[in-house]
Design a protein around this motif. Structure first.
Motif, PDB file in Angstrom:
ATOM      1  N   ALA A  53       0.920  -1.321  -0.049  1.00  0.00           N
ATOM      2  CA  ALA A  53      -0.074   0.085   0.136  1.00  0.00           C
ATOM      3  C   ALA A  53       0.737   1.320   0.039  1.00  0.00           C
ATOM      4  CB  ALA A  53      -1.057   0.005   1.235  1.00  0.00           C
ATOM      5  N   LEU A  54       1.889   1.480   0.737  1.00  0.00           N
ATOM      6  CA  LEU A  54       2.904   2.542   0.915  1.00  0.00           C
ATOM      7  C   LEU A  54       3.726   2.454  -0.496  1.00  0.00           C
ATOM      8  CD1 LEU A  54       4.335   4.784   2.375  1.00  0.00           C
ATOM      9  CD2 LEU A  54       5.901   2.909   2.965  1.00  0.00           C
ATOM     10  N   GLY A  55       3.812   1.523  -1.163  1.00  0.00           N
ATOM     11  CA  GLY A  55       4.505   1.654  -2.649  1.00  0.00           C
ATOM     12  C   GLY A  55       3.569   2.327  -3.508  1.00  0.00           C
ATOM     13  N   ALA A  56       2.161   1.769  -3.220  1.00  0.00           N
ATOM     14  CA  ALA A  56       1.116   2.393  -4.123  1.00  0.00           C
ATOM     15  C   ALA A  56       0.878   4.123  -4.024  1.00  0.00           C
ATOM     16  CB  ALA A  56      -0.297   1.712  -3.953  1.00  0.00           C
ATOM     17  N   TYR A  57       1.067   4.491  -2.660  1.00  0.00           N
ATOM     18  CA  TYR A  57       1.109   5.885  -2.342  1.00  0.00           C
ATOM     19  C   TYR A  57       2.288   6.558  -3.080  1.00  0.00           C
ATOM     20  CZ  TYR A  57      -2.911   5.500   0.638  1.00  0.00           C
ATOM     21  OH  TYR A  57      -4.210   5.188   1.023  1.00  0.00           O
ATOM     22  N   ILE A  58       3.535   6.121  -2.717  1.00  0.00           N
ATOM     23  CA  ILE A  58       4.506   6.595  -3.411  1.00  0.00           C
ATOM     24  C   ILE A  58       4.472   6.817  -4.991  1.00  0.00           C
ATOM     25  CG2 ILE A  58       7.094   6.356  -3.747  1.00  0.00           C
ATOM     26  CD1 ILE A  58       7.068   5.064  -0.790  1.00  0.00           C
ATOM     27  N   LEU A  59       4.234   5.600  -5.654  1.00  0.00           N
ATOM     28  CA  LEU A  59       4.212   5.758  -7.151  1.00  0.00           C
ATOM     29  C   LEU A  59       3.198   6.758  -7.723  1.00  0.00           C
ATOM     30  CD1 LEU A  59       5.367   4.756  -9.578  1.00  0.00           C
ATOM     31  CD2 LEU A  59       3.616   2.941  -9.828  1.00  0.00           C
ATOM     32  N   LEU A  88      -6.383   5.348  -2.218  1.00  0.00           N
ATOM     33  CA  LEU A  88      -7.139   4.585  -1.383  1.00  0.00           C
ATOM     34  C   LEU A  88      -8.246   4.068  -2.205  1.00  0.00           C
ATOM     35  CD1 LEU A  88      -7.616   4.062   1.573  1.00  0.00           C
ATOM     36  CD2 LEU A  88      -8.790   5.894   1.893  1.00  0.00           C
ATOM     37  N   PHE A  89      -9.191   4.547  -2.952  1.00  0.00           N
ATOM     38  CA  PHE A  89     -10.225   4.170  -3.639  1.00  0.00           C
ATOM     39  C   PHE A  89      -9.639   2.821  -4.440  1.00  0.00           C
ATOM     40  CE2 PHE A  89     -12.682   8.137  -3.835  1.00  0.00           C
ATOM     41  CZ  PHE A  89     -13.144   8.387  -2.515  1.00  0.00           C
ATOM     42  N   SER A  90      -8.563   3.101  -5.199  1.00  0.00           N
ATOM     43  CA  SER A  90      -8.096   1.994  -5.886  1.00  0.00           C
ATOM     44  C   SER A  90      -7.802   0.815  -5.199  1.00  0.00           C
ATOM     45  CB  SER A  90      -6.810   2.487  -6.585  1.00  0.00           C
ATOM     46  OG  SER A  90      -6.149   1.549  -7.209  1.00  0.00           O
ATOM     47  N   MET A  91      -7.286   0.967  -4.068  1.00  0.00           N
ATOM     48  CA  MET A  91      -6.879  -0.275  -3.203  1.00  0.00           C
ATOM     49  C   MET A  91      -8.143  -0.911  -2.551  1.00  0.00           C
ATOM     50  SD  MET A  91      -3.396   0.721  -1.348  1.00  0.00           S
ATOM     51  CE  MET A  91      -3.829   2.204  -0.696  1.00  0.00           C
ATOM     52  N   ALA A  92      -9.237  -0.033  -2.353  1.00  0.00           N
ATOM     53  CA  ALA A  92     -10.511  -0.472  -1.939  1.00  0.00           C
ATOM     54  C   ALA A  92     -11.360  -1.326  -2.887  1.00  0.00           C
ATOM     55  CB  ALA A  92     -11.279   0.679  -1.443  1.00  0.00           C
ATOM     56  N   GLY A  93     -11.093  -1.013  -4.183  1.00  0.00           N
ATOM     57  CA  GLY A  93     -11.800  -1.720  -5.126  1.00  0.00           C
ATOM     58  C   GLY A  93     -11.188  -2.975  -5.167  1.00  0.00           C
ATOM     59  N   CYS A 113      -9.999   0.443 -10.857  1.00  0.00           N
ATOM     60  CA  CYS A 113     -10.721   1.555 -11.854  1.00  0.00           C
ATOM     61  C   CYS A 113     -12.179   1.716 -11.571  1.00  0.00           C
ATOM     62  CB  CYS A 113     -10.701   1.134 -13.311  1.00  0.00           C
ATOM     63  SG  CYS A 113      -8.987   0.740 -14.034  1.00  0.00           S
ATOM     64  N   VAL A 114     -12.771   0.585 -10.882  1.00  0.00           N
ATOM     65  CA  VAL A 114     -14.384   0.890 -10.743  1.00  0.00           C
ATOM     66  C   VAL A 114     -14.496   1.813  -9.716  1.00  0.00           C
ATOM     67  CG1 VAL A 114     -16.407  -0.356  -9.843  1.00  0.00           C
ATOM     68  CG2 VAL A 114     -14.901  -1.462 -11.387  1.00  0.00           C
ATOM     69  N   PRO A 115     -14.003   2.159  -8.538  1.00  0.00           N
ATOM     70  CA  PRO A 115     -14.293   3.256  -7.756  1.00  0.00           C
ATOM     71  C   PRO A 115     -13.423   4.458  -8.195  1.00  0.00           C
ATOM     72  CG  PRO A 115     -12.765   1.834  -6.689  1.00  0.00           C
ATOM     73  CD  PRO A 115     -12.948   1.265  -7.885  1.00  0.00           C
ATOM     74  N   VAL A 116     -12.276   4.545  -8.920  1.00  0.00           N
ATOM     75  CA  VAL A 116     -11.609   5.634  -9.214  1.00  0.00           C
ATOM     76  C   VAL A 116     -12.208   6.291 -10.368  1.00  0.00           C
ATOM     77  CG1 VAL A 116      -9.152   6.231 -10.006  1.00  0.00           C
ATOM     78  CG2 VAL A 116      -9.680   4.457  -8.138  1.00  0.00           C
ATOM     79  N   MET A 117     -12.550   5.689 -11.383  1.00  0.00           N
ATOM     80  CA  MET A 117     -13.016   6.459 -12.588  1.00  0.00           C
ATOM     81  C   MET A 117     -14.179   7.483 -12.372  1.00  0.00           C
ATOM     82  SD  MET A 117     -10.650   6.034 -14.586  1.00  0.00           S
ATOM     83  CE  MET A 117     -11.508   6.588 -16.000  1.00  0.00           C
ATOM     84  N   PRO A 118     -15.296   7.008 -11.583  1.00  0.00           N
ATOM     85  CA  PRO A 118     -16.329   7.963 -11.392  1.00  0.00           C
ATOM     86  C   PRO A 118     -15.705   9.218 -10.390  1.00  0.00           C
ATOM     87  CG  PRO A 118     -17.003   5.696 -10.718  1.00  0.00           C
ATOM     88  CD  PRO A 118     -15.609   5.547 -11.141  1.00  0.00           C
ATOM     89  N   ALA A 119     -15.005   8.884  -9.373  1.00  0.00           N
ATOM     90  CA  ALA A 119     -14.221   9.677  -8.819  1.00  0.00           C
ATOM     91  C   ALA A 119     -13.633  10.771  -9.627  1.00  0.00           C
ATOM     92  CB  ALA A 119     -13.499   9.234  -7.526  1.00  0.00           C
ATOM     93  N   VAL A 120     -12.675  10.531 -10.630  1.00  0.00           N
ATOM     94  CA  VAL A 120     -12.117  11.146 -11.461  1.00  0.00           C
ATOM     95  C   VAL A 120     -13.015  11.949 -12.234  1.00  0.00           C
ATOM     96  CG1 VAL A 120     -10.427  11.145 -13.516  1.00  0.00           C
ATOM     97  CG2 VAL A 120      -9.699   9.703 -11.492  1.00  0.00           C
TER      98      VAL A 120
END
Length: 129
Positions: free
Chosen positions: A28-34, A75-80, A112-119
């Protein structure tokens, strides 16, 4: 990618072993950093462009808000991803389909499912005057 490599290289602390045993907090930390690296790199390289999300985000909301939004989208990406893993586990399936070898088709879309509508919402809110 940041989550995968961060977890693969440094991952020790399991995030949700009952849902997805291989996911770690280090991943998760790697995802935040990238995610932040992508924000900075694309935001700088494409500064002022109205057709690049990171540029619009920084220009319209300011740098600090762009960082916070990027962290929330991560965070939304990881939750999805975790939600899709939980659904597969509840259904008793390792893969969501056999369309793609080695992984199901939902594994390609889960983040992508939770991220795209947010974007889309962010774009609409930041660009409407």
């Amino acid at each position: 990618s940041g989550r995968f490599f961060g977890g693969k290289i440094f991952g020790d602390t399991k995030m949700a072993p009952a849902i997805s045993p291989k996911k770690t907090w280090e991943g998760a930390l790697g995802a935040y950093i990238l995610g932040l690296c992508v924000l900075f790199a694309i935001g700088i390289a494409c500064a002022g462009r109205a057709d690049v999300f990171q540029s619009v985000l920084i220009t319209e909301t300011g740098f600090l808000t762009a960082v916070v939004v990027t962290l929330l989208l991560t965070l939304f990406s990881m939750a999805g991803d975790l939600l899709e893993s939980a659904a597969k586990r509840q259904a008793g399936n390792k893969d969501s389909s056999n369309l793609l070898p080695g992984r199901g088709w939902l594994d390609r879309l889960d983040s992508c499912v939770p991220v795209m509508p947010a974007v889309v919402l962010i774009i609409l809110l930041t660009t409407i005057s």
